[in-house]
Design an enzyme around this catalytic site. Structure first.
Site, PDB file in Angstrom:
ATOM      1  CG  ASP A  71      42.019  41.092  40.444  1.00 33.95           C
ATOM      2  OD1 ASP A  71      42.126  42.094  39.707  1.00 33.95           O
ATOM      3  OD2 ASP A  71      41.614  41.159  41.604  1.00 33.95           O
ATOM      4  CG  HIS A  72      41.836  43.682  34.651  1.00 38.25           C
ATOM      5  ND1 HIS A  72      40.560  43.648  35.151  1.00 38.25           N
ATOM      6  CD2 HIS A  72      42.146  44.986  34.503  1.00 38.25           C
ATOM      7  CE1 HIS A  72      40.131  44.886  35.281  1.00 38.25           C
ATOM      8  NE2 HIS A  72      41.055  45.718  34.905  1.00 38.25           N
ATOM      9  CG  HIS A  96      39.775  44.889  40.514  1.00 39.02           C
ATOM     10  ND1 HIS A  96      40.240  43.775  39.863  1.00 39.02           N
ATOM     11  CD2 HIS A  96      38.649  45.259  39.856  1.00 39.02           C
ATOM     12  CE1 HIS A  96      39.440  43.494  38.841  1.00 39.02           C
ATOM     13  NE2 HIS A  96      38.463  44.373  38.824  1.00 39.02           N
TER      14      HIS A  96
END
Ligand code: NAP
Length: 504
Positions: free
Chosen positions: A185-186, A248
């Site tokens: 999950d950047h 996110h």
């Protein structure tokens, strides 16, 4: 999260090496890690895709991509002369089990050259329907057996709903140990997001205030001015809730709401985050109607340009029921947060792109100043700006300069750029290095992903079953549908936005 350790000899295989993610994020990130001395001497990158390319052709593509997308700008010739030869290419159709032997041979070749075993990372930068087949074919080819040296990185989206996420987790668990699986999950790799943990857990002054006694409500807003554009093929099967909130925004919520971990280790941090998800109040069909708002953008004007509505984007379904905006009120049912609403909002084609967390504190219990002395009076707010501005600002009341006693609201600001005067690394740099170092702190564990899906499933189901009658319901350059304003207004609040220059 990186220590000063350098990673072991590494072979980094990128499935989807010819794709957009590698071009824009992975290639520049690996190059910048090289520039900053984080990559081991014994490092090989193998790109793969169906496109037939030689090593030199692939190196040329990567060079162009890095020149275009790297935060450090154009590549210097001497740097490329040293980095370029680490890059290799192996054409393969991921559905063809036979071709995986070629990867095995290449890996062996490097290990022979390096005179020792290498860590091998398989990065799945391909469409999610290929995740299972790649994992299975890697296993069939005997490429996953060394649990200490083999890792797999799975891109977003991890599943389409709870059931598919469970299936994918089960399949991966048959092949890999959890310590080998890195679910990206950047957002978790962003400097500003990691700093929330430093801010909360390395400062004594926040903890006594960080609870229902002092915090009135929390807002997490991730807004984008871009539309879906050419990506309707992917987006129409997804929507804002799946694409942003399930992963996110809920991860940001977890970092704000988590209990302090005993130690800053992967398992401790992930345990405390999953505790938050487990404590979150589940939705019923009634509470979905009361606490969740969806929207879809119509045509409009943005920065002087006429822009199409979602249903008119290239390739879009003209009757699409997919939401491009979602706002949801969540509760965390535990001692710390009972009764404190967490409002999460995300959407496309909105007035501005910004990711901001606002913690609004309760009002003073009694105002000692007379109303005439108060020019502006605002509850204290802690505003954590993740992007594009990278800052933490605390809004407090102060006396305005002058002989009289007049109060107004001012900001105490910690600004990354001003304080450190260095460029922050891209999220992918941090995350790729963590994979190489074997640190899973910033990656999603199987149970976290499943809890997050479990939480949003009633909203997804309800929205799927009820066709929206009023789409499109917001225009470009707005802050979303009116119902989203009503969601917070009925609790006596309004959405807080941080203007461009950071001023109120
Ligand atoms: P993309 O540009 O469409 O690239 C897809 C890649 O898959 C290409 O390299 C393609 O190579 C390869 N591929 C397709 N079919 C194949 C097959 N049968 N065998 C071998 N390779 C095959 O997609 P992307 O935007 O890079 O996205 C990749 C993944 O990352 C997706 O899961 C996406 O959700 C995720 N992601 C992307 C971004 C982004 O910014 N792009 C951001 C977050 C997450 P060939 O055409 O050469 O076969």
């Amino acid at each position: 999260m990186n220590t000063q350790l350098k990673s072991q000899p590494t072979v980094f295989v990128i499935f989807g090496g010819t794709g957009d993610l590698n071009a824009r994020k992975l290639a520049p990130a690996l190059y910048n890690l090289y520039l900053e001395g984080w990559l081991p001497e014994q490092f090989a990158l193998i790109g793969t895709g169906r496109t037939k390319l030689t090593d030199e052709e692939f190196q040329g593509r990567m060079l162009n991509d890095i020149n275009e997308f790297s935060r450090t700008g154009k590549v210097a010739e001497d740097k490329w002369a040293a980095f370029g030869p680490h890059i290799h290419y192996q054409a393969a159709d991921v559905q063809n089990a036979e071709t995986y032997r070629d990867f095995g041979k290449l890996i062996k070749k490097f290990e022979k050259e390096w005179q020792g075993p290498a860590n091998v990372i398989y990065y799945l930068a391909v469409a999610p329907n290929f995740f299972p087949i790649i994992a299975e074919n890697l296993a069939k080819a005997g490429l996953t057996e060394d649990a200490d040296r083999t890792r797999i990185v799975i891109e977003k989206p991890f599943g389409h709903d709870l059931e598919s996420a469970k299936e994918l987790n089960a399949l991966l668990a048959r092949i890999f140990e959890e310590k080998q699986i890195y679910r990206i999950d950047h957002y978790l790799g962003k400097e500003t997001v990691q700093n929330i943990m430093a801010f909360r857990f390395a400062n004594a002054i926040m903890e006594p205030l960080w609870n229902r006694d002092h915090i009135e409500h929390v807002q997490i807003s991730v807004t984008e001015s871009l539309g879906v554009g050419e990506r309707t093929g992917y987006y129409d099967g997804s929507g804002a809730l799946r694409d942003m909130i399930q992963n996110h925004l809920l991860q940001l919520l977890c970092i704000v709401a988590m209990e302090p971990p005993v130690r800053f280790t992967a398992e401790e941090v992930r345990d405390r985050k999953v505790d938050v998800l487990r404590a979150m109040r589940r939705f019923t069909p009634e509470t979905v109607r009361e606490q969740a708002v969806r929207g879809q953008y119509g045509a409009g004007w943005l920065e002087g340009q006429k822009v199409p509505g979602y249903r008119e984007e290239p390739g879009a379904n003209p009757q699409s029921n997919t939401e491009t905006f979602a706002a949801v009120k969540f509760f965390v049912d535990n001692w710390r947060w009972q009764g404190v609403p967490f409002y999460l909002r995300t959407g496309k084609r909105l007035h501005r792109s910004a990711s901001v967390i606002t913690i609004q504190f309760k009002d003073v219990p009694h105002l000692v100043f007379s109303p005439e002395t108060v020019e502006t009076m605002r509850q204290n707010r802690l505003i954590i700006s993740i992007q594009p501005e990278m800052s933490i600002r605390l809004q407090v009341q102060a006396k305005r300069p002058g002989v009289d006693m007049m109060l107004n609201t001012v900001d105490m600001v910690f600004d990354y750029k001003g304080t450190y005067q260095t460029q922050a690394p891209e999220a992918y740099e941090t995350l790729l290095l963590d994979v190489m170092l074997g640190d899973q702190t910033l990656f999603m564990r199987a149970d976290q992903v499943e809890e997050a899906w479990d939480l949003v499933m009633p909203i997804l189901t309800s929205w799927q079953n009820r066709i929206s009658q009023n789409f499109p319901n917001y225009s470009a350059d707005s802050w979303g549908p009116e119902d989203a304003e009503a969601l917070v207004a009925k609790d006596g609040f309004h959405w807080l936005t941080l203007p461009l220059n950071g001023k109120k």
